[in-house]
Scaffold this active site. Structure first.
Site, PDB file in Angstrom:
ATOM      1  N   LYS A  23       1.051  -1.467   0.017  1.00 39.74           N
ATOM      2  CA  LYS A  23      -0.201  -0.275   0.592  1.00 39.74           C
ATOM      3  C   LYS A  23       0.844   1.290  -0.154  1.00 39.74           C
ATOM      4  O   LYS A  23       1.986   1.163   0.590  1.00 39.74           O
ATOM      5  CB  LYS A  23      -1.290   0.075   0.960  1.00 39.74           C
ATOM      6  CG  LYS A  23      -2.137   0.801   1.457  1.00 39.74           C
ATOM      7  CD  LYS A  23      -3.169   1.142   2.426  1.00 39.74           C
ATOM      8  CE  LYS A  23      -3.962   1.818   2.757  1.00 39.74           C
ATOM      9  NZ  LYS A  23      -4.981   1.048   3.948  1.00 39.74           N
ATOM     10  N   SER A  67      -9.712   1.013   2.473  1.00 35.54           N
ATOM     11  CA  SER A  67      -9.134   1.815   1.994  1.00 35.54           C
ATOM     12  C   SER A  67      -7.790   1.325   1.280  1.00 35.54           C
ATOM     13  O   SER A  67      -7.151   2.270   0.283  1.00 35.54           O
ATOM     14  CB  SER A  67      -8.100   2.686   2.895  1.00 35.54           C
ATOM     15  OG  SER A  67      -7.283   2.542   3.468  1.00 35.54           O
ATOM     16  N   SER A 108     -10.185  -1.043   6.586  1.00 35.21           N
ATOM     17  CA  SER A 108      -9.238  -0.677   5.757  1.00 35.21           C
ATOM     18  C   SER A 108      -9.066  -2.335   5.460  1.00 35.21           C
ATOM     19  O   SER A 108      -8.006  -2.062   3.941  1.00 35.21           O
ATOM     20  CB  SER A 108      -8.174   0.377   5.589  1.00 35.21           C
ATOM     21  OG  SER A 108      -9.187   1.909   5.924  1.00 35.21           O
TER      22      SER A 108
END
Lengths: 480, 98
Positions: free
Chosen positions: A78, A153, A177
Site C-alpha cells: 500500500k 482503503s 481498511s
C-alpha cells in the site's frame, strides 16, 4: 497457470526446490501487471526495473544457500508505507513528490526477509474511505467485475492480490481498511491486534487504531506474512512487548468444541440477502467441523460507528496537521474534499467547549465496547459475522456520501475500536458472481486462533481456488 | 445543536485549511449530517465509566536512551520545497512593522 497465480507458500516451495527462479516469478507478476493494469489500476507506482534487480539478487542469495523467510517473493505494498528512495503518496497529491528518506519498520522487516517490491498500491487518499474513490490517482476496479469497487482503503492491495498481479500484499487498517477490501475482492485479509505490528513509517490516519497487516491468497500465506511483520518495535511505543508465536504451527489443529458466537444485531445490518445466506452456509460448515454456535448479545454496531466517526476524525485532524508544505509535500490547498471534511469535524470535536460533548464521550463509550467484547469472550472463543453488509458496490457509490465508509465498515468497526484481531476469508459468491467475505474476530493477540479457525474452513470449502479469470476482466470491460 | 456557517469558517481557520464559500456551505450541511448521526451516543449510560485512551493497556513505555544513526541534514532537507544554507526556508511569520 502462470507463476503469478501461485500462493506465497507454493512460491516459497518452488523457489526452495529450484523449480523456478525469483526472476521468473517476478517477471510473471510484472507481465500480469502490464496486461491487467489498464482496467484494474491497482498500482500508483510500478517498480519494474528495481523489482527485477531485487529478484536477481534474491536468486544469487538462494544459490548461495541463504534462507531468509520470504527470500525472492514479489509483493505489492500500500502506498502509505514509507519506502526509502521510492515515492510514497498515500494517494494524495499533497505527497505527489514525497520521497521518504527512510523505510517504515514493516518495510525494513520485509526487506530483511528477502522480498521483492513490485510496486506501491492505490488507496483512498490518506486511507480516508472504503472504495479507493477518494484517491487522487484514480479509482481501482474490482477484478471480479470492473464496474464494481474493490473496497478500501487498501483497495489497490486487495485488487492486486485478487488479479494475481502479485504473490501477496500488505495493507493497513484503521477500521475495515484490510478486511473490507479483502471481502469485496475475495482474498484473505488479516487485521492484527492493535500494537502487534509497528506503525512506524506508515502515513498515520488514526493512531490509536492503525494496524498494518497482510492481504493474501490463502490463510497459510497470511500466517507466513504476519510472522515477518509482527513484533515489538522501539520506534513505535504502542507495539506490545509480547513474544511472537509461530503462526503456522496451529493452523490445522482440530476445532472440535470451538465456541463460535453470533450476534443478531450484526446479521440485521446485512443489506444483501445473498451475504446472509453465505454466512449461514459457512456456519453449517463450522458445525460440521465440530464447532458449537452460540447466540451472544453484542452492542448494536451503530454505537461503534458513532465512536469511530468521532475518534477517527479527531485523530485525523491532529495527524494531518503536520502537512504544512514546509518540510515536505505540497501545501494544504492540495488536500481533497474528504480529508478536509474529516479534519474539519475532528478539529470541531476537539475544540474548547465541545471536547467533553464529543471526544470525551466517545472515549467512554469505547470503554463500554471493550468491556462488551471482554464479556462475550468469556462465553465464546471467536465471533463470526459478515465482513461487510453487502458485496462490492458499483463504481461511483461513495460519491457525496459523508458516511459511506462508516456504513460499509459498520461490522468491522466495533472490533477495531476494541483493538481486537480479525480476519476476512472468502465464503462464496453472490448471485452477481461477486465474492462474499466471512469475518472471524478473536480477543487481543488471538491471531493464532483466528488463523486456525479460518484455515479449517478454507481447507474444507476451498473457495481460495476460485480466481477471477482474464475472461471475466475483459467481459467487465465490454460491459463498461 | 447544529453548526452555523460562521463556525465552519472559524474551524477552518483553526485547522489552517483554505475553504471557499462554496465549500463552507457544503461542509456545513455534511458536518451537521455527521453530528446528527453521532448523537446516538447520548443513549449509552456512561455513569462511572472511565475513558479508554490505550486499548492494550500499555503505560509509560520506556526504551534505552542509546545513540543511533539518524538522517543527515541533506537527507532531512531533500523533500523541502524551499531551503537555504542547510535550513528549511519558511514564509515570514511576523509582519514587517518597520
Amino acid at each position: 497457470m502462470n507463476l503469478n497465480d501461485l500462493s506465497l507458500k507454493q512460491t516459497l516451495e518452488g523457489l526452495k526446490g529450484k523449480k523456478f527462479s525469483s526472476q521468473e516469478v517476478t517477471q510473471d507478476c510484472l507481465t500480469q501487471i502490464e496486461a491487467v493494469e489498464g482496467s484494474i489500476k491497482a498500482f500508483v507506482t510500478v517498480l519494474k526495473d528495481e523489482a527485477l534487480k531485487q529478484a536477481k539478487d534474491a536468486d544469487e542469495q538462494i544459490a548461495k544457500g541463504e534462507k531468509a523467510a520470504l527470500l525472492g517473493i514479489p509483493i505489492s505494498m500500500k502506498d502509505n508505507f514509507c519506502t526509502q528512495g521510492v515515492r510514497t503518496t498515500a494517494s494524495s497529491k499533497v505527497l505527489d513528490n514525497f520521497i521518504p528518506p527512510y523505510d517504515a519498520t514493516v518495510v525494513s522487516k520485509l526487506k530483511k526477509s528477502g522480498i521483492v517490491i513490485l510496486g506501491k498500491t492505490n488507496m483512498d487518499a490518506w486511507a480516508h474511505g472504503s472504495s479507493t474513490e477518494t484517491s487522487d490517482y484514480g479509482t481501482t476496479k474490482n477484478p471480479w467485475n470492473v464496474s464494481h469497487l474493490p473496497g478500501g482503503s487498501s483497495g489497490g492491495s486487495a485488487a492486486s492480490v485478487a488479479a494475481s498481479e502479485t504473490i501477496a500484499s500488505i495493507g493497513s487498517e484503521t477500521a475495515g481498511s484490510i478486511r473490507q477490501p479483502a471481502a469485496w475482492c475475495g482474498v484473505v485479509g488479516l487485521k492484527p491486534t492493535y500494537g502487534r505490528v509497528s506503525r512506524y513509517g506508515v502515513v498515520a490516519m488514526a493512531s490509536s487504531l492503525d494496524s498494518p497487516g497482510p492481504l493474501t491468497k490463502t490463510v497459510e500465506d497470511a500466517a507466513l506474512m504476519l510472522q515477518v511483520l509482527a513484533g515489538q518495535d522501539l520506534y513505535d511505543a504502542t507495539t506490545y512487548p509480547k513474544e511472537v508465536p509461530d503462526y503456522s504451527k496451529d493452523l490445522s489443529k482440530s476445532i472440535e468444541g470451538l465456541r463460535i458466537g453470533i450476534s443478531d444485531d450484526y446479521f440485521d445490518a446485512i443489506t444483501d440477502p445473498d451475504v446472509k445466506l453465505k454466512i449461514e452456509d459457512a456456519l453449517k460448515v463450522y458445525e460440521k467441523l465440530g464447532a458449537k454456535i452460540k447466540k451472544i448479545k453484542l452492542l448494536d454496531p451503530k454505537y461503534s460507528i458513532a465512536v469511530y466517526t468521532i475518534l477517527q476524525r479527531a485523530e485525523v485532524s491532529s495527524n494531518l496537521a503536520r502537512y504544512d508544505g514546509i518540510r515536505y509535500g505540497a501545501e494544504r490547498d492540495k488536500l481533497g474534499s474528504e480529508a478536509k471534511r474529516r479534519i474539519m469535524l475532528g478539529t470541531y470535536v476537539l475544540s474548547a467547549g465541545y471536547y467533553d460533548e464529543y471526544y470525551g464521550k466517545a472515549q467512554k463509550v469505547r470503554t463500554v465496547i471493550v468491556e462488551n467484547f471482554k464479556q462475550a469472550f468469556q462465553e465464546v472463543d471467536v465471533i463470526i459475522c459478515p465482513t461487510s453488509p453487502s458485496t462490492a458496490l458499483k463504481v461511483g457509490a461513495s460519491a457525496d456520501n459523508p458516511m459511506f465508509g462508516e456504513m460499509a465498515d459498520m461490522l468491522v468497526e466495533p472490533s477495531s475500536i476494541a483493538g481486537l484481531a480479525g480476519i476476512n476469508i472468502p465464503c462464496g459468491f453472490d448471485s452477481k458472481g461477486l465474492p462474499v467475505g466471512l469475518q472471524i474476530v478473536g480477543p487481543q493477540f488471538s491471531e493464532s486462533l483466528i488463523l486456525n479457525v479460518a484455515f479449517k474452513y478454507e481447507q474444507e470449502t476451498q473457495w481460495y481456488k476460485e480466481r477471477p479469470s482474464f475472461a471475466k476482466v475483459s467481459e467487465g470491460q465490454a460491459q463498461k | 445543536m447544529s453548526l452555523q456557517l460562521d463556525q465552519i469558517k472559524k474551524i477552518a481557520k483553526l485547522a489552517n485549511l483554505p475553504v471557499t464559500d462554496k465549500e463552507a456551505a457544503k461542509l456545513e450541511e455534511e458536518l451537521n449530517e455527521t453530528l446528527k448521526f453521532v448523537q446516538n451516543l447520548d443513549q449509552v449510560d456512561l455513569k462511572n465509566i472511565e475513558p479508554t485512551y490505550q486499548v492494550t493497556g500499555l503505560f509509560n513505555v520506556m526504551r534505552p536512551d542509546t545513540v543511533a544513526t539518524s538522517l543527515t541534514s541533506s537527507q532531512a532537507l531533500a523533500n523541502a520545497p524551499a531551503k537555504e544554507d542547510g535550513y528549511f526556508k519558511v514564509k515570514a511569520v511576523f509582519k514587517d512593522e518597520s
